[in-house]
Scaffold this motif. Structure first.
Motif, short mmCIF file in Angstrom:
data_model
loop_
_atom_site.label_atom_id
_atom_site.label_comp_id
_atom_site.label_asym_id
_atom_site.label_seq_id
_atom_site.Cartn_x
_atom_site.Cartn_y
_atom_site.Cartn_z
N ILE A 58 -0.81 -2.72 -27.56
CA ILE A 58 -0.18 -1.45 -27.16
C ILE A 58 0.59 -1.61 -25.85
N THR A 59 0.03 -2.36 -24.90
CA THR A 59 0.71 -2.52 -23.61
C THR A 59 1.95 -3.39 -23.72
N GLU A 60 1.92 -4.37 -24.62
CA GLU A 60 3.09 -5.24 -24.77
C GLU A 60 4.25 -4.53 -25.43
N ARG A 61 3.98 -3.43 -26.12
CA ARG A 61 5.07 -2.71 -26.80
C ARG A 61 5.59 -1.54 -25.98
N ILE A 62 5.15 -1.42 -24.72
CA ILE A 62 5.76 -0.49 -23.78
C ILE A 62 6.67 -1.31 -22.87
N LEU A 63 7.97 -1.18 -23.07
CA LEU A 63 8.95 -1.98 -22.34
C LEU A 63 9.36 -1.25 -21.07
N VAL A 64 9.05 -1.82 -19.92
CA VAL A 64 9.28 -1.17 -18.64
C VAL A 64 10.43 -1.86 -17.91
N VAL A 65 11.40 -1.05 -17.46
CA VAL A 65 12.49 -1.57 -16.62
C VAL A 65 12.51 -0.76 -15.33
N ASN A 66 12.91 -1.42 -14.23
CA ASN A 66 12.89 -0.79 -12.91
C ASN A 66 14.25 -0.86 -12.25
N PRO A 67 15.20 -0.01 -12.67
CA PRO A 67 16.52 -0.04 -12.02
C PRO A 67 16.41 0.37 -10.56
N GLY A 68 17.08 -0.39 -9.69
CA GLY A 68 16.99 -0.11 -8.27
C GLY A 68 18.16 0.68 -7.71
#
Length: 250
Positions: free
Chosen positions: A57-67
């Motif tokens: 489940i955690t691997e299928r939440i794709l997180v991006v952090n635009p700065g």
């Protein structure tokens, strides 16, 4: 909680959920994988019984952090390809306001609103094209002279003229009109409420809730105060620019 519920184990009626993903655009850098695991195990213990299911489940939440706002709009423009490649079923932006409010000064409000309008147009198009929900978090701001339409807004006096200031939704009317459904979260007398303030498919309503290890839980049987119910139809949005009549040259 939304991310986990989107990725719950598949059933025979939803075979594509086996490879489904969630895109979490985290501009405030507050995403917590530990919180995701806590909610999953507390709310759906029948599904998450092993480290393998938790890891999946955690691997299928794709997180991006635009700065920056430029990076954010680049991520949004690239979403179509990501949705196709990763079978994304939910897009979360937390928050849309953080970068815009920190990078654009008062005299650049028009530029900021144009950028927000572009972001909103792309996100709405993706939601309609792929028939997936796009959830975007706003912030609140203090505004002088604004009527307090929600109990949580409170009021404060400034200066000798006793000017009132209130908390209200940020980003102005351009963003307010861009969203299809608006949910307002507030706290009154130590009770939290979620209000449907705008929706093409649901009536205006308010519900009491509390936050637990399992996420958001509605308080069954709790009577919503009249002041909270009546404020739903008076959702006030901050106007980013004060328009005053200017003398015309001849």
């Amino acid at each position: 909680m939304l991310a986990v519920s989107t990725l719950l184990p598949i059933t025979r009626h939803q075979p594509d959920k086996q490879t489904a993903s969630v895109m979490y655009i985290d501009t405030e850098k507050k995403f917590s994988s530990r919180r995701v695991v806590e909610i999953a195990k507390a709310r759906w213990p029948q599904y998450f019984t092993s480290q393998e299911t938790i890891r999946d489940i955690t691997e299928r939440i794709l997180v991006v952090n635009p700065g920056s706002s430029e990076a954010l709009i680049s991520h949004i423009k690239a979403l179509e390809g990501s949705i196709i490649d990763h079978n994304i079923k939910l897009v979360l932006v937390d928050s849309i306001a953080a970068l815009a409010r920190s990078e654009f000064s008062r005299d650049k409000v028009v530029d900021r609103q144009q950028m927000l309008g572009q972001q909103a147009a792309i996100l709405k198009s993706l939601a309609e094209t792929f028939r997936i929900p796009v959830v975007v978090v706003n912030q609140v701001t203090a505004q002088v002279h604004a009527p307090a339409n929600h109990p949580f807004q409170g009021s404060a006096s400034t200066g000798n003229r006793q000017q009132e200031s209130h908390l209200t939704a940020a980003l102005g009317t351009v963003w307010a009109h861009a969203v299809n459904t608006r949910l307002v979260l507030e706290s009154v007398a130590d009770v939290r409420y979620i209000k449907v303030a705008k929706s093409p498919a649901a009536p205006l309503a308010a519900f009491a809730y509390r936050i637990t290890e399992a996420g958001l839980n509605l308080l069954d049987g709790h009577r919503v105060p009249d002041q909270v119910q009546s404020s739903i139809i008076n959702m006030h949005v901050a106007h980013e620019i004060s328009y005053e009549p200017q003398p015309m040259g001849i």
